[in-house]
Design a protein around this motif. Structure first.
Motif, PDB file in Angstrom:
ATOM      1  N   ALA A   1     100.538  63.978  -7.451  1.00 59.03           N
ATOM      2  CA  ALA A   1     101.121  63.428  -6.226  1.00 59.03           C
ATOM      3  C   ALA A   1     102.559  63.904  -6.054  1.00 59.03           C
ATOM      4  N   VAL A   2     103.320  63.886  -7.130  1.00 59.78           N
ATOM      5  CA  VAL A   2     104.712  64.327  -7.078  1.00 59.78           C
ATOM      6  C   VAL A   2     104.786  65.816  -6.778  1.00 59.78           C
ATOM      7  N   GLU A   3     103.907  66.598  -7.407  1.00 58.62           N
ATOM      8  CA  GLU A   3     103.901  68.038  -7.178  1.00 58.62           C
ATOM      9  C   GLU A   3     103.602  68.385  -5.726  1.00 58.62           C
ATOM     10  N   ARG A   4     102.823  67.533  -5.070  1.00 56.48           N
ATOM     11  CA  ARG A   4     102.514  67.759  -3.662  1.00 56.48           C
ATOM     12  C   ARG A   4     103.663  67.343  -2.744  1.00 56.48           C
ATOM     13  N   GLY A   5     104.684  66.710  -3.289  1.00 55.84           N
ATOM     14  CA  GLY A   5     105.811  66.271  -2.483  1.00 55.84           C
ATOM     15  C   GLY A   5     105.537  65.018  -1.679  1.00 55.84           C
ATOM     16  N   ALA A   6     104.549  64.225  -2.102  1.00 55.48           N
ATOM     17  CA  ALA A   6     104.214  63.005  -1.358  1.00 55.48           C
ATOM     18  C   ALA A   6     105.338  61.986  -1.465  1.00 55.48           C
ATOM     19  N   ALA A   7     105.637  61.337  -0.354  1.00 55.06           N
ATOM     20  CA  ALA A   7     106.649  60.285  -0.333  1.00 55.06           C
ATOM     21  C   ALA A   7     106.018  58.896  -0.259  1.00 55.06           C
ATOM     22  N   SER A   8     104.727  58.834   0.096  1.00 58.98           N
ATOM     23  CA  SER A   8     104.048  57.548   0.229  1.00 58.98           C
ATOM     24  C   SER A   8     102.601  57.699  -0.195  1.00 58.98           C
ATOM     25  N   ALA A   9     102.030  56.601  -0.717  1.00 56.65           N
ATOM     26  CA  ALA A   9     100.648  56.655  -1.205  1.00 56.65           C
ATOM     27  C   ALA A   9      99.984  55.297  -1.056  1.00 56.65           C
ATOM     28  N   ALA A  10      98.700  55.333  -0.698  1.00 59.52           N
ATOM     29  CA  ALA A  10      97.870  54.133  -0.668  1.00 59.52           C
ATOM     30  C   ALA A  10      96.791  54.279  -1.730  1.00 59.52           C
ATOM     31  N   ASP A  11      96.663  53.272  -2.584  1.00 56.64           N
ATOM     32  CA  ASP A  11      95.623  53.264  -3.605  1.00 56.64           C
ATOM     33  C   ASP A  11      94.514  52.342  -3.130  1.00 56.64           C
ATOM     34  N   LEU A  12      93.366  52.916  -2.800  1.00 59.84           N
ATOM     35  CA  LEU A  12      92.233  52.135  -2.305  1.00 59.84           C
ATOM     36  C   LEU A  12      91.441  51.619  -3.497  1.00 59.84           C
ATOM     37  N   CYS A  13      91.106  50.326  -3.488  1.00 61.14           N
ATOM     38  CA  CYS A  13      90.465  49.671  -4.634  1.00 61.14           C
ATOM     39  C   CYS A  13      91.430  49.693  -5.815  1.00 61.14           C
ATOM     40  N   CYS A  14      92.587  49.086  -5.626  1.00 60.44           N
ATOM     41  CA  CYS A  14      93.700  49.253  -6.560  1.00 60.44           C
ATOM     42  C   CYS A  14      93.573  48.440  -7.832  1.00 60.44           C
ATOM     43  N   GLY A  15      92.637  47.482  -7.895  1.00 60.98           N
ATOM     44  CA  GLY A  15      92.449  46.718  -9.118  1.00 60.98           C
ATOM     45  C   GLY A  15      93.710  46.000  -9.554  1.00 60.98           C
ATOM     46  N   THR A  16      94.075  46.162 -10.823  1.00 60.41           N
ATOM     47  CA  THR A  16      95.231  45.456 -11.383  1.00 60.41           C
ATOM     48  C   THR A  16      96.553  46.158 -11.081  1.00 60.41           C
ATOM     49  N   GLY A  17      96.514  47.262 -10.334  1.00 60.66           N
ATOM     50  CA  GLY A  17      97.742  47.882  -9.854  1.00 60.66           C
ATOM     51  C   GLY A  17      98.392  48.889 -10.779  1.00 60.66           C
ATOM     52  N   ARG A  18      97.704  49.303 -11.849  1.00 61.63           N
ATOM     53  CA  ARG A  18      98.336  50.216 -12.798  1.00 61.63           C
ATOM     54  C   ARG A  18      98.682  51.573 -12.164  1.00 61.63           C
ATOM     55  N   GLN A  19      97.802  52.100 -11.315  1.00 60.27           N
ATOM     56  CA  GLN A  19      98.123  53.368 -10.650  1.00 60.27           C
ATOM     57  C   GLN A  19      99.299  53.193  -9.698  1.00 60.27           C
ATOM     58  N   LEU A  20      99.351  52.071  -9.015  1.00 60.92           N
ATOM     59  CA  LEU A  20     100.451  51.806  -8.095  1.00 60.92           C
ATOM     60  C   LEU A  20     101.788  51.752  -8.825  1.00 60.92           C
ATOM     61  N   MET A  21     101.803  51.166  -9.997  1.00 64.43           N
ATOM     62  CA  MET A  21     103.032  51.079 -10.769  1.00 64.43           C
ATOM     63  C   MET A  21     103.574  52.471 -11.095  1.00 64.43           C
ATOM     64  N   LEU A  22     102.690  53.387 -11.453  1.00 70.66           N
ATOM     65  CA  LEU A  22     103.113  54.749 -11.774  1.00 70.66           C
ATOM     66  C   LEU A  22     103.614  55.474 -10.529  1.00 70.66           C
ATOM     67  N   LEU A  23     102.906  55.319  -9.433  1.00 72.98           N
ATOM     68  CA  LEU A  23     103.328  55.978  -8.199  1.00 72.98           C
ATOM     69  C   LEU A  23     104.690  55.445  -7.738  1.00 72.98           C
ATOM     70  N   HIS A  24     104.870  54.137  -7.827  1.00 73.06           N
ATOM     71  CA  HIS A  24     106.151  53.538  -7.452  1.00 73.06           C
ATOM     72  C   HIS A  24     107.269  54.036  -8.370  1.00 73.06           C
ATOM     73  N   ALA A  25     107.013  54.088  -9.674  1.00 73.49           N
ATOM     74  CA  ALA A  25     108.026  54.539 -10.629  1.00 73.49           C
ATOM     75  C   ALA A  25     108.402  55.997 -10.393  1.00 73.49           C
ATOM     76  N   ALA A  26     107.465  56.777  -9.821  1.00 74.53           N
ATOM     77  CA  ALA A  26     107.738  58.184  -9.527  1.00 74.53           C
ATOM     78  C   ALA A  26     108.487  58.367  -8.217  1.00 74.53           C
ATOM     79  N   GLY A  27     108.785  57.264  -7.537  1.00 67.80           N
ATOM     80  CA  GLY A  27     109.594  57.336  -6.325  1.00 67.80           C
ATOM     81  C   GLY A  27     108.826  57.276  -5.025  1.00 67.80           C
ATOM     82  N   LEU A  28     107.513  57.058  -5.069  1.00 71.44           N
ATOM     83  CA  LEU A  28     106.723  56.979  -3.847  1.00 71.44           C
ATOM     84  C   LEU A  28     106.710  55.556  -3.299  1.00 71.44           C
TER      85      LEU A  28
END
Length: 218
Positions: A43-70
């Protein structure tokens, strides 16, 4: 390897993940952590500034995306899993309770959508709905990043699925049936093609049993 999608229309009659939400991260976290980190790096390599995690569960992927600045947002229909997500995600992460095939966000709202291990565990029509919603949410130049199982390829792939199959079987008969149909139906590529998305395998894991795919509007 269940997540908590419930991405079907109408209110959920029950929460399939109420009994396992507390144990989900301790049981699956060590296995999924490197895969989630790789998705975040893509996601970072693609230069994404925002991301939606569909079926996010306990939010672990979201935590990483947020920590990476998205700017990160997630949706799930399991109240138990979302309770865990709200406890551990930073305040800047948006969490929505609802149907991942019909989210409240406007068209082209995100540079990137992610779907982790949700497509294989639901009927084909639901998988198509998830991909169609992800495509709707993409801003121009955006991509959908998907982590999910690959149909077995060669001896290594079959060996990888021996372990994976045991996990899926432990999740219950219905869950295991969806997993088997996903593999025999060709996995992600047929669904992506039907949704008008070009599908590229970016990385593979667990002896090739799992793939990280990049989907872009064809």
């Amino acid at each position: 390897m269940p997540t908590s999608p419930h991405p079907s229309g109408g209110p959920a009659a029950s929460d399939d993940y109420a009994a396992v939400a507390r144990l989900y991260d301790p049981l699956t976290g060590p296995l999924l952590a490197p895969l989630r980190r790789r998705l975040t790096r893509r996601a970072v390599e693609r230069g994404a500034a925002s991301a939606a995690d569909l079926c996010c569960g306990t939010g672990r992927q979201l935590m990483l995306l947020h920590a990476a600045g998205l700017r990160a947002a997630g949706v799930d229909r399991s109240p138990a899993m979302l309770t865990r997500a709200r406890r551990q995600c930073p305040p800047g992460v948006e969490l929505v309770a609802g149907d991942a095939t019909a989210t409240p966000w406007p068209d082209a709202a995100f540079d990137l959508c992610s779907i982790g291990f949700a497509l294989h565990e639901r009927p084909r029509a639901t998988g198509l709905g998830l991909l169609a919603e992800a495509r709707r949410l993409l801003a121009p130049g955006g991509a959908v990043l998907v982590l999910d199982y690959r149909p077995p390829r060669g001896a290594a792939g079959r060996l990888g699925h021996l372990a994976v199959g045991a996990i899926e079987r432990a999740a219950g008969a219905e869950h295991h049936d969806h997993y088997r149909h996903w593999l025999t139906g060709g996995g992600l590529r047929p669904l992506a093609r039907e949704t008008g998305l070009a599908c590229t395998l970016a990385d593979s894991f667990l002896l090739g049993a799992v793939g990280l795919y990049v989907l872009t509007p064809a």
